[in-house]
Write a protein that holds these residues in place. Structure first.
Motif, PDB file in Angstrom:
ATOM      1  N   HIS A 113      -8.753  -0.247  -0.172  1.00 37.65           N
ATOM      2  CA  HIS A 113      -9.819  -0.009   0.817  1.00 37.65           C
ATOM      3  C   HIS A 113     -10.444   1.389   0.696  1.00 37.65           C
ATOM      4  CE1 HIS A 113      -6.834   1.903   3.433  1.00 37.65           C
ATOM      5  NE2 HIS A 113      -6.199   0.780   3.658  1.00 37.65           N
TER       6      HIS A 113
ATOM      7  N   SER B 292      -4.458   3.500   9.731  1.00 33.29           N
ATOM      8  CA  SER B 292      -5.005   2.211  10.171  1.00 33.29           C
ATOM      9  C   SER B 292      -4.585   1.910  11.602  1.00 33.29           C
ATOM     10  CB  SER B 292      -4.488   1.082   9.278  1.00 33.29           C
ATOM     11  OG  SER B 292      -4.862   1.314   7.961  1.00 33.29           O
TER      12      SER B 292
ATOM     13  N   HIS C 124      -3.207   3.137  -0.111  1.00 34.71           N
ATOM     14  CA  HIS C 124      -4.020   3.224   1.112  1.00 34.71           C
ATOM     15  C   HIS C 124      -4.950   4.424   0.951  1.00 34.71           C
ATOM     16  CE1 HIS C 124      -4.584   3.271   5.593  1.00 34.71           C
ATOM     17  NE2 HIS C 124      -4.697   4.573   5.384  1.00 34.71           N
TER      18      HIS C 124
ATOM     19  N   LEU D  12       1.781   3.768   3.292  1.00 37.08           N
ATOM     20  CA  LEU D  12       2.169   3.168   4.571  1.00 37.08           C
ATOM     21  C   LEU D  12       3.622   3.474   4.907  1.00 37.08           C
ATOM     22  CD1 LEU D  12       0.410  -0.333   4.628  1.00 37.08           C
ATOM     23  CD2 LEU D  12      -0.374   1.874   5.509  1.00 37.08           C
TER      24      LEU D  12
ATOM     25  N   ASP E  70      -8.306  -6.947   4.173  1.00 39.49           N
ATOM     26  CA  ASP E  70      -7.326  -6.092   4.859  1.00 39.49           C
ATOM     27  C   ASP E  70      -6.890  -6.740   6.180  1.00 39.49           C
ATOM     28  OD1 ASP E  70      -5.537  -4.071   5.330  1.00 39.49           O
ATOM     29  OD2 ASP E  70      -7.033  -2.523   5.724  1.00 39.49           O
TER      30      ASP E  70
ATOM     31  N   GLU F 187       0.819  -1.206   0.000  1.00 33.82           N
ATOM     32  CA  GLU F 187       0.000   0.000   0.000  1.00 33.82           C
ATOM     33  C   GLU F 187       0.855   1.259   0.000  1.00 33.82           C
ATOM     34  OE1 GLU F 187      -3.431   0.273   2.813  1.00 33.82           O
ATOM     35  OE2 GLU F 187      -2.741  -1.743   3.278  1.00 33.82           O
TER      36      GLU F 187
HETATM   37 ZN   LIG Z   1      -4.275   0.488   4.413  1.00 30.13          ZN
END
Ligand SMILES: [Zn+2]
Length: 398
Positions: A229, A207, A202, A176, A285, A173
């Motif tokens: 997501h 998260s 992301h 991140l 996820d 992702e």
């Molecule tokens: Zn993520």
């Protein structure tokens, strides 16, 4: 316990007496067929029994009138090594997910490795090692496509060329790592794409401690292949921004279990209204702060069907044919030439629905009766789903 099952079976598999054939193809989700024949793990024929060559099978499965669907694909997982996740100190989570009908998983980054390297040579080494490790070992027979580096500041095109040459096909992702600005992400995503590496970004709030916000403008500017997501992981962008992403981007719309359910419904309805349901793919996820979700993909299908108003047979395509096409996989559809990855589904015992599809539309998850990968039976009646009303039987073989 997990076993290594990378070897493809040889021989002829015949599945007869299929009650409902769910193709995985959004354009034609239900086929008028009751028989599937596979040879050496590849589908050869799909049709009526009288039109198929069903003689002398090495393995004969009587579906007992239940539904046959392509094995489910989880587009967004965070594996580390083997069937172990340090995130919640669990072993056997992939085997457990096989029992939820999942036959392929796609890594969005091996981010939970304790002490994960963030220097450039280290992140490349980890990605290559993960790609190799999961290529060589399939936990419980599940295909885990891993080796998804989390990009960091300072990477150059040469780094992406090296990763690609070493067999890396995915990015973890975007967002991140230290690359969080739109222009910087766009440059690296473009380098990755040029070298055949698919990217996921992301989307939404952080998260877990250490990750950050990626807003709609960064998502649009970075232009990664998958809007990861889109319903947050868990914290979602405002609904209007999510709908704007569905409308303005051409990229895949990924809806995950570990996200915001209200925004999941809004996203799928925006995709439906924009006539782009073919872009919708599903993930869990997991493993994550919410744990692992062996039934996560089935739960998202039931959510999008029951509260999103998507016919169950279409919602199933999000986690099969759509993902296979977008991810360029050889599974995900029941058609000649595709690998023989299947899940047998029936309505759960005592659901209020009269049929499998009606039960899903009512929000119940189906019962898994058997899972087949590369033409080999990997599990019978699921130990995790509610019990299926009817289950298939191996008449002979395996
Ligand atoms: Zn993520």
């Amino acid at each position: 316990m997990a076993v290594d099952t990378t070897a493809s079976p040889k021989g002829r598999l015949v599945i007869r007496n299929i009650g409902l054939l769910l193709s995985g193809d959004l354009a034609r989700p239900i086929l008028d067929a009751d028989t599937v024949v596979a040879v050496d793990g590849v589908i050869r024929q799909v049709g009526k029994a009288k039109d198929c060559d069903t003689a002398q099978p090495d393995t004969l499965i009587d579906a007992k009138g239940v539904a046959l669907a392509p094995g489910l694909i989880d587009s967004h997982v965070h594996p580390v090594f083997g069937d172990w996740t340090p995130r919640q100190s669990q072993i056997g989570w992939i085997d457990s997910t096989l029992n939820g009908g999942v036959t392929t998983m796609i890594s969005a980054g091996e981010v939970h490795l304790p002490g994960r390297p963030k220097d450039i040579v280290g992140l490349k080494a980890l990605a290559i090692t993960a790609q190799r490790a999961f290529h060589n070992f399939r936990p419980a027979g599940v295909k885990v496509l891993a080796g998804a580096p989390v990009i960091e500041k300072g990477m150059t095109e040469t780094d992406f060329a090296e990763l690609a040459a070493a067999g890396v096909t995915l990015l973890g992702e975007v967002g991140l790592g230290s690359v969080k600005a739109g222009a910087e992400a766009q440059q690296m995503v473009a380098w990755a794409r040029k070298h055949g590496i698919q990217s996921t970004i992301h989307t939404g709030g952080p998260s877990i401690p250490g990750s950050g916000l990626i807003d709609k403008d960064v998502v649009l500017e970075a232009d990664a292949d998958v809007i990861g997501h889109i319903n947050g992981g868990h914290t979602a962008l405002p609904e209007a921004h999510v709908c704007e992403l569905c409308e303005r981007s051409r990229r895949a719309i990924e809806i995950v279990h570990n996200g915001n359910e209200k925004i999941a419904v809004a996203a799928v309805q925006a995709a439906r209204d924009g006539k782009c349901l073919h872009r919708v793919i599903l993930g869990t996820d997991g493993p994550a702060g919410s744990g692992v979700q062996p039934l996560g993909i089935l739960r998202v299908i039931a959510l999008l069907s029951s509260l999103g108003g998507i016919p169950a047979e279409q919602a199933l395509c999000f986690a099969t044919g759509n993902t296979a096409r977008i991810r360029k996989l050889d599974c995900g559809l029941i058609e000649p030439g595709r690998v023989a990855d299947f899940v047998f589904l029936d309505c759960a015992q005592h659901t209020a629905g009269r049929t499998l599809l009606e039960s899903v539309a009512l929000g119940d998850i189906p019962g898994v009766g058997m899972v087949v990968i590369d033409g080999a039976v990997r599990c019978g009646r699921s130990r995790n789903t509610p019990p299926a009303t009817e289950i298939p039987v191996v008449v002979h073989g395996q």
